[in-house]
Design a protein around this motif. Structure first.
Motif, short mmCIF file in Angstrom:
data_model
loop_
_atom_site.label_atom_id
_atom_site.label_comp_id
_atom_site.label_asym_id
_atom_site.label_seq_id
_atom_site.Cartn_x
_atom_site.Cartn_y
_atom_site.Cartn_z
N UNK A 88 0.84 -1.21 0.00
CA UNK A 88 0.00 0.00 0.00
C UNK A 88 0.87 1.26 0.00
N UNK A 89 2.12 1.09 -0.35
CA UNK A 89 3.08 2.20 -0.39
C UNK A 89 3.25 2.90 0.96
N UNK A 90 2.98 2.14 2.02
CA UNK A 90 3.26 2.68 3.35
C UNK A 90 4.48 1.95 3.90
N UNK A 91 5.53 2.70 4.19
CA UNK A 91 6.75 2.11 4.72
C UNK A 91 6.84 2.38 6.22
N UNK A 92 7.46 1.45 6.93
CA UNK A 92 7.60 1.63 8.38
C UNK A 92 8.97 1.11 8.79
N UNK A 93 9.78 1.99 9.34
CA UNK A 93 11.15 1.64 9.74
C UNK A 93 11.41 2.06 11.18
N UNK A 94 12.37 1.38 11.79
CA UNK A 94 12.80 1.76 13.14
C UNK A 94 14.23 2.28 13.09
N UNK A 95 14.50 3.27 13.93
CA UNK A 95 15.88 3.75 14.12
C UNK A 95 16.32 3.32 15.52
N UNK A 96 17.52 2.76 15.59
CA UNK A 96 18.05 2.28 16.88
C UNK A 96 19.30 3.08 17.22
#
Ligand code: NAD
Length: 248
Positions: A167-175
């Protein structure tokens, strides 16, 4: 050159530290930023023609729902708010366990739920969750409940990423590793009371840094801005470690 022109980005905990630098950096790259925090005075100091400020306590789910219902198109969400509790599993009280999950994890559940309908309606978006190197990535002494909640943030991030990948939604985490921010300085001050001074405690934090220095909030902000941008369009569901070489 990263370009956030035409994008609206919501940032939580934007009055200080990593959130503040992220709001400023996103605005510098052309975004319209909705900077939120409980500290309205801190927010006021970054307000500009590109940065709109809004008081928001991320443990107030009604306030989150109300904010997102008013905003209209949102292209980016950076979940920064988080709290660090000190101690082992034996020292962790139920109150600390619950407040850590409430602020570090539940808040992201509510903000992401708040923004998803809009991102779906508008054909996509980018969500960036600030986790920590202290998480499922690595155990750190005396960071029991903090590391547990930040591991949950990584699981949450990957789950959202895979469910919305088409759905062209990206989700990333920064550590991040250890970053010089107001809350870190407060932790140094408290540790200094046991160790015999602020400087001694600061050296303790710096000594675990292979680069011999703490991270800067704007270095984490630059990574967040990249992940918000279309230049990162092929990146989702990842844990982006920025730690000065701790995990090298
Ligand atoms: N500083 C570090 O070394 C470090 C390392 C790894 C991860 N992190 C994570 O980065 C994030 C930001 O940390 P920081 O060190 O920049 O913090 P900071 O102390 O510099 O800023 C925290 C901000 O959060 C706001 N805040 C507190 N409670 C809130 C609430 N209920 N609702 C909305 N805003 C609230 C405060 O008013 C403040 O402006 C946190 O999730 C933290 O766990 C920090």
């Amino acid at each position: 050159m990263l370009n956030l022109e035409g994008k609206t980005v919501v940032v939580t905990a934007a009055a200080a530290g990593i959130g503040r630098e992220t709001a400023i950096a996103a605005a510098e790259q052309g975004a319209r930023v909705i900077a939120t925090d409980i500290d309205t005075a801190g927010l006021a100091s970054i307000a500009s023609d590109r940065i709109v400020t809004r008081e928001l306590d991320v443990i107030d789910r009604q306030a989150i729902a109300s904010l997102f219902s008013e905003l209209g198109k949102v292209d980016g969400l950076v979940n920064v708010a988080g709290i660090v509790h000190h101690g082992t599993i034996e020292e962790c009280t139920m109150d600390e366990w619950q407040s850590a999950f409430q602020l570090n994890v539940d808040s992201m559940f509510h903000t992401i739920r708040g923004t998803l309908p809009d991102m779906l309606a508008n054909g996509g978006g980018s969500i960036v969750n600030i986790a920590s190197a202290a998480s499922s990535v690595k155990g750190f002494h005396q960071r029991f409940v903090y590391g547990t909640t930040k591991a949950a943030v990584i699981g949450l991030t990957k789950s959202v990423a895979i469910d919305y990948v088409d759905k062209q939604i990206r989700c990333n985490a920064i550590c991040p590793g250890t970053v010089d921010t107001p809350s870190l300085r407060e932790r140094v001050r408290v540790l200094g009371e046991d160790l015999g001074g602020y400087h001694v405690a600061m050296q303790r934090f710096i000594s675990r840094q292979p680069m011999g220095r703490l991270g800067k909030a704007r270095e984490v902000a630059a990574l967040a801005v990249f992940l918000l941008s279309d230049e990162a369009a092929f990146i989702t569901g990842q844990t982006h470690i920025i730690d000065g070489g701790i995990l090298a």
